[in-house]
Write a protein that holds these residues in place. Structure first.
Motif, PDB file in Angstrom:
ATOM      1  N   ALA A 171     104.783  41.385  33.143  1.00  0.00           N
ATOM      2  CA  ALA A 171     105.600  41.188  34.344  1.00  0.00           C
ATOM      3  C   ALA A 171     106.837  40.332  34.088  1.00  0.00           C
ATOM      4  O   ALA A 171     107.933  40.662  34.519  1.00  0.00           O
ATOM      5  CB  ALA A 171     104.752  40.573  35.457  1.00  0.00           C
ATOM      6  N   GLY A 172     106.681  39.219  33.390  1.00  0.00           N
ATOM      7  CA  GLY A 172     107.792  38.297  33.185  1.00  0.00           C
ATOM      8  C   GLY A 172     108.792  38.809  32.173  1.00  0.00           C
ATOM      9  O   GLY A 172     108.423  39.413  31.168  1.00  0.00           O
ATOM     10  N   PHE A 174     112.915  47.305  32.001  1.00  0.00           N
ATOM     11  CA  PHE A 174     111.739  47.588  32.811  1.00  0.00           C
ATOM     12  C   PHE A 174     110.700  46.479  32.633  1.00  0.00           C
ATOM     13  O   PHE A 174     110.637  45.832  31.580  1.00  0.00           O
ATOM     14  CB  PHE A 174     111.076  48.902  32.377  1.00  0.00           C
ATOM     15  N   ASN A 175     109.874  46.275  33.644  1.00  0.00           N
ATOM     16  CA  ASN A 175     108.649  45.507  33.462  1.00  0.00           C
ATOM     17  C   ASN A 175     107.489  46.311  34.032  1.00  0.00           C
ATOM     18  O   ASN A 175     107.671  47.450  34.478  1.00  0.00           O
ATOM     19  CB  ASN A 175     108.750  44.111  34.083  1.00  0.00           C
ATOM     20  N   THR A 176     106.286  45.756  34.011  1.00  0.00           N
ATOM     21  CA  THR A 176     105.106  46.520  34.429  1.00  0.00           C
ATOM     22  C   THR A 176     104.319  45.732  35.473  1.00  0.00           C
ATOM     23  O   THR A 176     103.202  45.286  35.216  1.00  0.00           O
ATOM     24  CB  THR A 176     104.207  46.842  33.220  1.00  0.00           C
ATOM     25  N   ALA A 228      97.366  42.914  36.767  1.00  0.00           N
ATOM     26  CA  ALA A 228      96.987  42.155  37.960  1.00  0.00           C
ATOM     27  C   ALA A 228      95.494  41.856  38.015  1.00  0.00           C
ATOM     28  O   ALA A 228      95.083  40.748  38.367  1.00  0.00           O
ATOM     29  CB  ALA A 228      97.422  42.914  39.216  1.00  0.00           C
ATOM     30  N   ASN A 229      94.668  42.833  37.684  1.00  0.00           N
ATOM     31  CA  ASN A 229      93.222  42.599  37.764  1.00  0.00           C
ATOM     32  C   ASN A 229      92.775  41.543  36.768  1.00  0.00           C
ATOM     33  O   ASN A 229      91.926  40.703  37.084  1.00  0.00           O
ATOM     34  CB  ASN A 229      92.446  43.897  37.523  1.00  0.00           C
ATOM     35  N   GLY A 248     102.191  39.260  45.856  1.00  0.00           N
ATOM     36  CA  GLY A 248     102.495  40.484  45.128  1.00  0.00           C
ATOM     37  C   GLY A 248     101.211  41.112  44.625  1.00  0.00           C
ATOM     38  O   GLY A 248     100.138  40.929  45.199  1.00  0.00           O
ATOM     39  N   ALA A 249     101.302  41.851  43.531  1.00  0.00           N
ATOM     40  CA  ALA A 249     100.149  42.584  43.006  1.00  0.00           C
ATOM     41  C   ALA A 249      98.971  41.658  42.707  1.00  0.00           C
ATOM     42  O   ALA A 249      97.822  41.965  43.035  1.00  0.00           O
ATOM     43  CB  ALA A 249     100.556  43.340  41.741  1.00  0.00           C
TER      44      ALA A 249
END
Length: 399
Positions: free
Chosen positions: A67-68, A85-87, A92-93, A154-155
């Motif tokens: 993410a970062g 791009f990021n993901t 998240a989990n 967020g996620a």
């Protein structure tokens, strides 16, 4: 300004170890993985620091498998027309699980208790008696019925909030920028804090899931600690710089903050009383690394082959269903009449526009135009150069 035409065979370079499942996305004749390439079409990276790298004109995109993007010079990429791009959500989990694990383990003094028990090695038959006599120092508290404040929904934050409810906690959430998608996924039993101060004042535990910006840097400090409940536990799995470490050390010493659980240990943290330093394990699961790698690779592939953008941190998201005909993509300044200049150039080549989309993000915009005519070859001679010479155009591709 750069003019880039997509090659039939694209070169992908990795700057970190990327899960094989992600690289398999490029497992066809249209791609080659070459980690020594000086002229890649795209780069996949995890935590490698790219700020000192000079980018070539061939580079079209960088995907962060995570993410970062602090390790990527985003502004420089934008100026050169390179999509970053990021993901979001791919890990998240994994982060949610370690947050909830740390929430419970720290509340029960599990980390300190396990460390203490290990010091009893060599005591032989006396260990059982020593454990019974010494366990009183590690008496903890249950999280059931306590209030968890979640900053950033967020996620990751939304998953933490929802699962904390299932653990019979009361949950307060604060996020002034919550997205519609997140709102749909968030339990209606999560209480909304109208201000962050409201969350600070009413939470027994606080977990933070926001990016590092000038507004969030040092958001945990002497002033905000003074609002919080005595003995509050703070969990930071986002960025170490969100915390003023000098103020945190003082708050821990006084008991204002009972525990500080952080995934970002450093010399200051290791000296803090009641700090629980975790060796940056938030997203370190096999599943998370695979999810991030696959998501990063798919986003790159979609952009390289079709020009569609999703989850970019510097370009606007934009996409059109791909028909297989020639497609023109232009990254340009977000100024009046830019789209008109681009479409005029297309019409001057006696080309019909079948479909188009224009999306803006701050000072820049991205335009996708599908050409209706049957055009032979990989490029339309002269069109790419003509558009690239237009003032305000950053990069052009014909797919």
């Amino acid at each position: 300004m750069s003019t880039l035409t997509l090659e039939k065979v694209k070169t992908i370079k990795t700057l970190n170890s990327i899960a094989e499942s992600g690289l398999n996305v490029f497992n066809n004749d249209h791609y080659t993985i070459d980690n020594d390439s000086e002229n890649p079409d795209a780069i996949i990276v995890r935590s490698f620091n790219m700020h000192s790298i000079e980018f070539n004109n061939q580079l079209k995109a960088i995907a962060r498998a995570g993410a970062g993007v602090n390790n990527i010079p985003v502004d420089k990429c934008t100026e050169q027309g390179i999509v970053v791009f990021n993901t979001p959500g791919a890990n998240a989990n994994a982060v949610k699980e370690i947050v909830l694990t740390s929430l419970m383990a720290s509340s029960r003094n599990l980390f300190a208790g396990v460390s203490w028990v290990k010091t009893l090695a060599g005591e032989g038959e006396q260990i059982s008696k020593l454990v019974e006599a010494g366990k009183k120092q590690f008496v903890g508290k249950e999280i059931k019925g306590k209030t968890l404040g979640v900053i950033g929904l967020g996620a990751i934050g939304a998953l933490v909030a929802n699962d904390a409810l299932d653990l019979d906690m009361d949950v307060i959430g604060f996020d002034p920028f919550i997205s519609v998608d997140t709102a749909w996924n968030l339990s209606r039993n999560v209480q909304r804090a109208m201000t962050i101060e409201q969350l600070f004042a009413n939470s027994d535990y606080i977990t933070v899931h926001v990016p590092l910006t000038e507004d969030t840097r040092g958001m945990f400090n002497e002033a905000t600690f003074s609002i919080m409940k005595h003995d509050v536990h703070i969990l930071n799995f986002s960025r170490g710089e969100l915390v003023n470490e000098k103020d945190m050390a003082a708050a821990l010493e006084s008991g204002r903050v009972g525990k500080y659980i952080t995934d970002f240990p450093n010399e200051n943290v290791l000296k803090m009383k009641n700090a629980v330093p975790i060796p940056h394990l938030g997203a370190s699961t096999n599943e998370s690394e695979e999810n991030c790698a696959i998501m990063a690779a798919r986003q790159l592939k979609e952009f390289l082959e079709k020009g569609n953008i999703k989850n970019s941190v510097n370009f606007p998201n934009a996409s059109l269903p791909y028909t297989g005909k020639r497609r023109l993509t232009v990254f340009h300044q977000n100024v009046p009449n830019m789209v008109g200049k681009i479409t005029s150039a297309v019409s001057n080549y006696h080309l019909n526009i079948a479909d188009m989309v224009n999306r803006s993000r701050g000072d820049y915009a991205y335009t996708i135009i599908d050409i209706d005519n049957k055009v032979n070859g990989d490029i339309i001679p002269g069109l790419e150069e003509k558009i690239s010479q237009t003032e305000g155009v950053v990069s052009v591709r014909i797919i």
